[in-house]
Structure formats: C-alpha cells, structure tokens
Write a protein that holds these residues in place. Sequence first.
Motif, PDB file in Angstrom:
ATOM      1  N   ALA A   3       0.701  -1.123   0.167  1.00  0.00           N
ATOM      2  CA  ALA A   3      -0.049  -0.063  -0.264  1.00  0.00           C
ATOM      3  C   ALA A   3       0.776   1.251   0.048  1.00  0.00           C
ATOM      4  O   ALA A   3       0.512   2.399  -0.533  1.00  0.00           O
ATOM      5  CB  ALA A   3      -0.863  -0.050   1.179  1.00  0.00           C
ATOM      6  N   ARG A 134     -18.976  10.283  -3.596  1.00  0.00           N
ATOM      7  CA  ARG A 134     -19.148   8.697  -3.254  1.00  0.00           C
ATOM      8  C   ARG A 134     -20.423   7.951  -3.990  1.00  0.00           C
ATOM      9  O   ARG A 134     -20.036   6.948  -4.299  1.00  0.00           O
ATOM     10  CB  ARG A 134     -19.110   8.574  -1.798  1.00  0.00           C
ATOM     11  N   LYS A 138     -18.174   4.938  -9.324  1.00  0.00           N
ATOM     12  CA  LYS A 138     -18.065   3.280  -9.138  1.00  0.00           C
ATOM     13  C   LYS A 138     -17.282   3.333  -7.780  1.00  0.00           C
ATOM     14  O   LYS A 138     -17.325   2.543  -6.857  1.00  0.00           O
ATOM     15  CB  LYS A 138     -17.400   2.709  -9.929  1.00  0.00           C
ATOM     16  N   HIS A 139     -16.055   4.273  -7.695  1.00  0.00           N
ATOM     17  CA  HIS A 139     -15.327   4.265  -6.511  1.00  0.00           C
ATOM     18  C   HIS A 139     -14.557   5.622  -6.569  1.00  0.00           C
ATOM     19  O   HIS A 139     -14.285   6.190  -7.626  1.00  0.00           O
ATOM     20  CB  HIS A 139     -13.982   3.142  -6.789  1.00  0.00           C
ATOM     21  N   ASN A 140     -14.139   5.895  -5.304  1.00  0.00           N
ATOM     22  CA  ASN A 140     -13.155   7.187  -5.510  1.00  0.00           C
ATOM     23  C   ASN A 140     -12.164   7.072  -4.228  1.00  0.00           C
ATOM     24  O   ASN A 140     -12.085   6.410  -3.456  1.00  0.00           O
ATOM     25  CB  ASN A 140     -14.064   8.494  -5.058  1.00  0.00           C
ATOM     26  N   VAL A 159     -10.037  -0.041 -12.031  1.00  0.00           N
ATOM     27  CA  VAL A 159     -11.422  -0.229 -11.592  1.00  0.00           C
ATOM     28  C   VAL A 159     -12.455   0.455 -12.366  1.00  0.00           C
ATOM     29  O   VAL A 159     -13.635   0.004 -12.761  1.00  0.00           O
ATOM     30  CB  VAL A 159     -11.548   0.566 -10.075  1.00  0.00           C
ATOM     31  N   ARG A 164     -17.933  -4.263 -14.315  1.00  0.00           N
ATOM     32  CA  ARG A 164     -19.069  -3.120 -14.993  1.00  0.00           C
ATOM     33  C   ARG A 164     -18.334  -1.892 -14.843  1.00  0.00           C
ATOM     34  O   ARG A 164     -17.908  -1.214 -13.788  1.00  0.00           O
ATOM     35  CB  ARG A 164     -20.447  -3.062 -14.211  1.00  0.00           C
ATOM     36  N   ARG A 194      -6.579  -6.783  -4.075  1.00  0.00           N
ATOM     37  CA  ARG A 194      -6.709  -7.581  -2.691  1.00  0.00           C
ATOM     38  C   ARG A 194      -8.137  -7.741  -2.580  1.00  0.00           C
ATOM     39  O   ARG A 194      -8.732  -8.914  -1.926  1.00  0.00           O
ATOM     40  CB  ARG A 194      -6.335  -6.543  -1.821  1.00  0.00           C
ATOM     41  N   SER A 195      -9.221  -6.822  -2.986  1.00  0.00           N
ATOM     42  CA  SER A 195     -10.605  -7.016  -2.559  1.00  0.00           C
ATOM     43  C   SER A 195     -11.530  -7.127  -3.905  1.00  0.00           C
ATOM     44  O   SER A 195     -12.667  -7.755  -3.706  1.00  0.00           O
ATOM     45  CB  SER A 195     -10.978  -5.969  -1.463  1.00  0.00           C
ATOM     46  N   TYR A 196     -11.232  -6.357  -4.882  1.00  0.00           N
ATOM     47  CA  TYR A 196     -11.901  -6.177  -5.881  1.00  0.00           C
ATOM     48  C   TYR A 196     -11.476  -7.145  -7.075  1.00  0.00           C
ATOM     49  O   TYR A 196     -10.639  -7.173  -7.740  1.00  0.00           O
ATOM     50  CB  TYR A 196     -11.886  -4.579  -6.499  1.00  0.00           C
ATOM     51  N   ASP A 319     -22.566  -7.720 -13.552  1.00  0.00           N
ATOM     52  CA  ASP A 319     -22.983  -7.090 -12.291  1.00  0.00           C
ATOM     53  C   ASP A 319     -23.685  -7.935 -11.545  1.00  0.00           C
ATOM     54  O   ASP A 319     -25.064  -7.847 -11.919  1.00  0.00           O
ATOM     55  CB  ASP A 319     -23.326  -5.588 -12.530  1.00  0.00           C
ATOM     56  N   SER A 321     -25.302  -7.491  -8.886  1.00  0.00           N
ATOM     57  CA  SER A 321     -26.498  -6.855  -8.300  1.00  0.00           C
ATOM     58  C   SER A 321     -27.517  -6.392  -9.280  1.00  0.00           C
ATOM     59  O   SER A 321     -28.694  -5.960  -9.153  1.00  0.00           O
ATOM     60  CB  SER A 321     -25.600  -5.668  -7.593  1.00  0.00           C
TER      61      SER A 321
END
Lengths: 600, 178
Positions: A3, A134, A138-140, A159, A164, A194-196, A319, A321
């Motif tokens: 990181a 936010r 999609k992300h910030n 990202v 999507r 790591r997470s996405y 996606d 969701s």
Amino acid sequence: MSATSQHADATPLTMSGAEVVLRALKEQGVEVIFGYPGGAVLPIYDAIFQQNAIRHILVRHEQAAVHAAEGYARSTGKVGVVLVTSGPGATNAVTGLVDALMDSIPVVCLTGQVPTHLIGNDAFQEADTTGITRPATKHNYLVKKSGDLARVVHEAFHVARSGRPGPVVIDLPKDILINKAPYTEAPPPEQPHRSYRPQTEPDMAQIRKAVALLKAAKKPVVYAGGGVINAGPEASALLTQFVRMTGFPCTNTLMGLGAYPSSDPQFIGMLGMHGTYEANLVMHGCDVMLNIGARFDDRVTGKLTHFSPGSKKIHADIDPSSINKNVKVDVPIVGDAGRVLAALIAAWKDDPAPPDREALAAWWRQIDAWRAKDCLHYVQSGSIIKPQHAVKRLYEITRELGRETFVTTEVGQHQMWAAQYFGFEKPNRWMTSGGLGTMGYGLPAAMGVQIAHPDALVIDIAGEASILMNIQEMGTLAQYRLPVKVFILNNEYMGMVRQWQELLHGGRYSESYSAALPDFVKLAESFHAVGMRATSADDLDRVIREMIAIDKPVIADICVDQKENCFPMIPSGAAHNEMILGPGQEGGVAGVTDEGKVLV
Amino acid sequence: MPDPTDNNMRAATIAVLVENEAGVLARVIGLFSGRGYNIDSLTVAPVDETGRISRITIVTSGTEMVIEQIKAQLDRLVPVHKVSDLTLEGPHLVRELALIKVVGKGDNRVEALRLADAFRARVVDATTESFVFEMTGNADKIDAFCALMRPIGLAEVSRTGAVAIARGVSSIGSFGEG
C-alpha cells in the motif's frame, strides 16, 4: 502490491506528485485529457505544459469535460480522462460522473483539492469531493500520502475499465501534487486486486441450462443491452453470430443500439417506452427471454407485474447486483457479455437437441404480422418538416455518402426519434445519455468523439432546449477545429415535457415553451461556426448535404412540426401490450392511472 | 431463488470484511441510505493483526429479494473482501454489549440488583443513587432487561449493536484472501 510502495523510498525522489500523475497516465495509455484549470490543479497543468505525450482539451465547463470523456470512451472503448480543479470544478463535474455511473462508462476524473493541512477548514474552493462523489462514482480516492499516488492512479484505471465499467474520482491535494513522490509501475494484469475481483467467466453449468431452455423455446427473444457494447466489438460480433445461428429475433435497448446490425432482418428494433410495436409484443409474448448485458430498466419493462408474464428468463450480466433486482430470473449468469456469448455459441453447438424450427417459423409469422403494423410510420406532407422525416433523411443521406458516422444526442423527443429512425450497423457509433437522461450531454459527447475520430462525421442530434444546456462548448469546437454537426430539431418546446403534459396533464403546457430562443444561425456564426436553417421540407435535403460537406462546426436549425409526438409509447404504469400508437394507427390504451402518473 | 411476489420480511445478520481504509464505512452506510434499505444495527472494528481488515456486522431486514440485493450491492464495493449472510448460512452466535444506567433509592435499588443478578448483568459503577450495569446477550435479552428496569429508574442505555459469528469450524476468514 504494497500500500505504501516502501521499496521506492530507497532511491532518491526526483519527480513531483504532478509528474508522477502524468507518468502514470501515460503508462495507462492516456492520449487525451479533457479539463479546465484552477488553483488546486496548477501543478498538473504545469506538468502538462512541459510534455507532449498527452494532449489537453480545454472545455468551457467541467460538466462538459466529463461528457466529452464519455463520448471519447464510448466511441473507442478506452477510459476517458478528466481533469478539474477543487470546489466548483469538482461539483460541476458531478452531473457528468452520475451520467457515466448510470450508463457504465469508464472515466477517470482527477480533481484538485486544497492542501492536506487545510482539508476540513472550509478553505477557498474547498469541497468534500470524495463525500460528494461517493454515490456518484464506482469508486473514489483521496490521496493523502505521496507514496500512494502512483498506485492509486493505476488502480483507478483498473477499477474504471474492468467489471461493470464506471467513473472513478481521484482527489489530489495540492501539496501531494507539489511534493516529491515515488513512481511505481502498474501491477501486472495477472496480479489480482486485494478485494476487487469481478467475475468475467460464466459458470458453464448455467450456460448449459440456458442453452437447454433456448433449444426448447417456441417463442424466443434475445434482448441485448449496453453490456454487449462495453464488452468490446468482439462481443457484438458474437451476438450477431449467435442470433443468426439460432434464427431468433433480437431487440436492443437504447444503450445497446449498434450491438446488432439494425438492417438485419432478425432485428426487431429497440424495445421499451418508445420501442417498436413488434419488439414490445415479442417481449410480452415470448416463452424464453435471453437478456445479455441489459438491466430490466423501468423504461424497458413498463409495469413490472405485467412484464413478459409467460416467459422463462435468462439474464447474463457482469454485475451480480443487476440480476434479480427488478425482475426475477430463472437462469442467472454472471460474466462478461463476450465470454457469455462465446460460451453460449459453443454450448449451442455441443447440445445435440435440435431447436424447434417449426415453432420458430410460426413465431416469425406472428412477428411479421406485428411488423406489418409499421409502427414508425409517419406522414410527411406539405412543407412543415416532420421531425421523424428530418432524422430519417439525415440517416439516409449519411448512408448514401458512406462516411464513418457517429451520432450523439441530447435528451428528449429528438433522442427517441434518433433512436427510432437512425440505424446503426456497428457498436460504439451511438452515444446517448440513457440512464440519467442528461440534457446537455450530446454536444460535449460529440466533441469527445470527434477528438478520438478526427476524420469521421460526428453529428449531435439535438433539441433546441437541450442544446442550450452546454452551448458554451461551441467555443471548444472552434478552438480545436472540431467539425461537429449540431442538428437541432427545433420545435420551440421542451418536446417530451410538452408531450407528457398533453397526454397526462390535460394539455396544460406549464413552462415547457422555449421562449426567447437565440437565433441559432447567428449564434453559430458568433462562435466561428457555420449556421444554417431549414424551415420547409423542400429545404431539408439541401441543408443536410451542405452541413455534412462543410469541414467546420455547423449548427443546422431544423424547424420542425411543433406539435408532433413521439410514438409508439408505453405510458408510465402500463404494460408492453398497452402501447399507444401514432395517429391513424390502431392500438389500445385506456388512460393513465394515478399510479402511473406517479412514475417518471 | 428470490421471488419478487414474496413480501415476507426476514431479518438478516450480515458479516462484511472490508479494507480498513478511509471512507469505507461511509460507503456502506451510504449504500443503505441511498437505496432505502433498513439498518437495525451496525458495528465495526479491525479484526486482523495488522489492522488492515475490519469486520462490519449489519443487522437488517427486508424481503428475500431485497436482502439478496443488499448482499450483491455490498459485494461490489471495491474495498469489500467478503459478504456473509450468517442468518442464511446456518447456526451462529449473536451478541451485543450494553451499559445500562439505573437511578433510584431504597427498595428500587434492591430490586435492580436482584434483576441484574437474574440476567447476569454486572455492576460496573455504583453511587448511592445509581448503578451502571454491563450485560451481554442477544438483543431480546437486553430489551427485556431494559423493560424491567424502566419502572425502577432506567436513566440511560448505551448499546453496541450486534456482533455475530458462525458456530463450528466454518470461517469466513479474517484476512480477506480466502
């Protein structure tokens, strides 16, 4: 990937944060940035000045920068890049960001921020940009450590473009841009985040289930949306291959136009609120529906409880969701549209069961009977130009000329007429604000398209009300000699508002008249562009041909029938089989209930 | 498979492992408020040895379709490692900690202590006119205790909201790599 990129600390730092940002952009393959300078981003502008690899396009308003980046992204498949300053620069960009979020367009937006020690102090041009954006992204990211800078830029691109796609904001405090920072290269593509980790490969068991349903179908339909466009031109080619090998009818959403060639006999037109009679009745009456990369939007489904009541539904989306959000489906498939289509084609070939050709032939006879209704028919008689005719002639003339053509739109009646009467044979040629419905989208989006395709014909089909929402971008067209054609269907009304007031609010045209309009010909001239006008049907072809022939930005003011409505129309709260057709055509609808009036 | 015509509401206790980074809680809460989902309780704290992973426990309720949506929406947030519906996945423990202040004199004090004993609440602070009790348990137990204390002199309640974990050997992991 660590990181803090500690390994970079060993070597002396030679680059400023701003230089690190530019180098990371370059490594990400960025060629163009759409932006507007201001105090907080001056270090990046200084770095831009000192290099030639990345071109900067100076817009006239930050919202337009995002729409331009969207147009660039949608016409190329690349990530669009935006650079704006802190405070008002960032807040002006918000509409564009939400637009990109709703339509799943990959955009990276760099925003300036006050220096880290002033954050939270209500400093000049300070806004809580990550807080505000936010739900708009999609992300910030807010970069608070120089060591994170390069990693964050690389991650933002990953990202924005993967899974999507969508907009990503990187908020950059001015001290982070000025201080020295380490550079780290992008992690190799095989190294997972790591997470996405979006799922792109479909589950083969689900694919086989889908194929079994499709093979047994008597009244199938393929319903394809923007997800196919986002999966790249290969996905559109695979869609075409699959639809042709199965012999099924295919409909596209507003976002999916161009994913399947519009001139193909198996194409039954766009579906939804202003979709074709045949597409909506096929959706209503089908027994197996294959949805690829569309999201059962309320503009598509109409009344949910009456949506395609007798069908088994297969839904492929990247996606998870989006699946089972509005409509319960029988076979959910998570994956990239292209991979799903490739898997479906392979499984269709492997499955020994023969499709029911006889039932399919009967289904096509029914579809042809619906088609015979000719729901997009209009009558052009006399000298008053019908807006449908203007779009149709524009389409026919561009086809005849054979030039590579891209179309953007604003939002309203003209947008729906463009979707209905302008045909697209290939993906990435049609840019419209589908989800958010942003008036003022088309001109800046066309700018972005023209930057990416300097030799192509780029047309913004506009309305006289929408065009005024970002008209300042005429200045950008002039500065960069972008020969965008603005084709205004001028009915002196916010036409879609007027249409709803006529149909739902007793003809009380509250505030929907476009009063005090500018003279668009003179307006064009004042922005160093060419203005022209057509007031009679005899003039139309001449104006279209001249507009296309001129190698400069043009505004063509097409004065059209002021009272024309956009049909077919599924009124809000109604089902697909309760469509209103145009005057002189049969088609049933009772009235709109209060329950329906509540809906937008 | 969620059925949209099924309007039965159910409660769900959802465990979410997230990167412990700035704004992650705001993302989760913003998701719930923006999409109109209920939050009955929410707890969060770092759970791995490096402090990089936090575990959020959310108690929510909705129809099966809404709960499926909540999980899918949480799972697509970039800093989310894992989403686990403990209610659906089998037997699990749910615990909450509460600090409960009771103010009173005379017989009420005696009664308060007697009830606390029955509920296995501990006295963690006392003055001549007040007690602070600490108790753990599920939400029902704490609700019942508070209801009994109300006529006796319940003055203030502070509760953590639920934390939860699956029974047995199964683990959703604490480090997000699984």
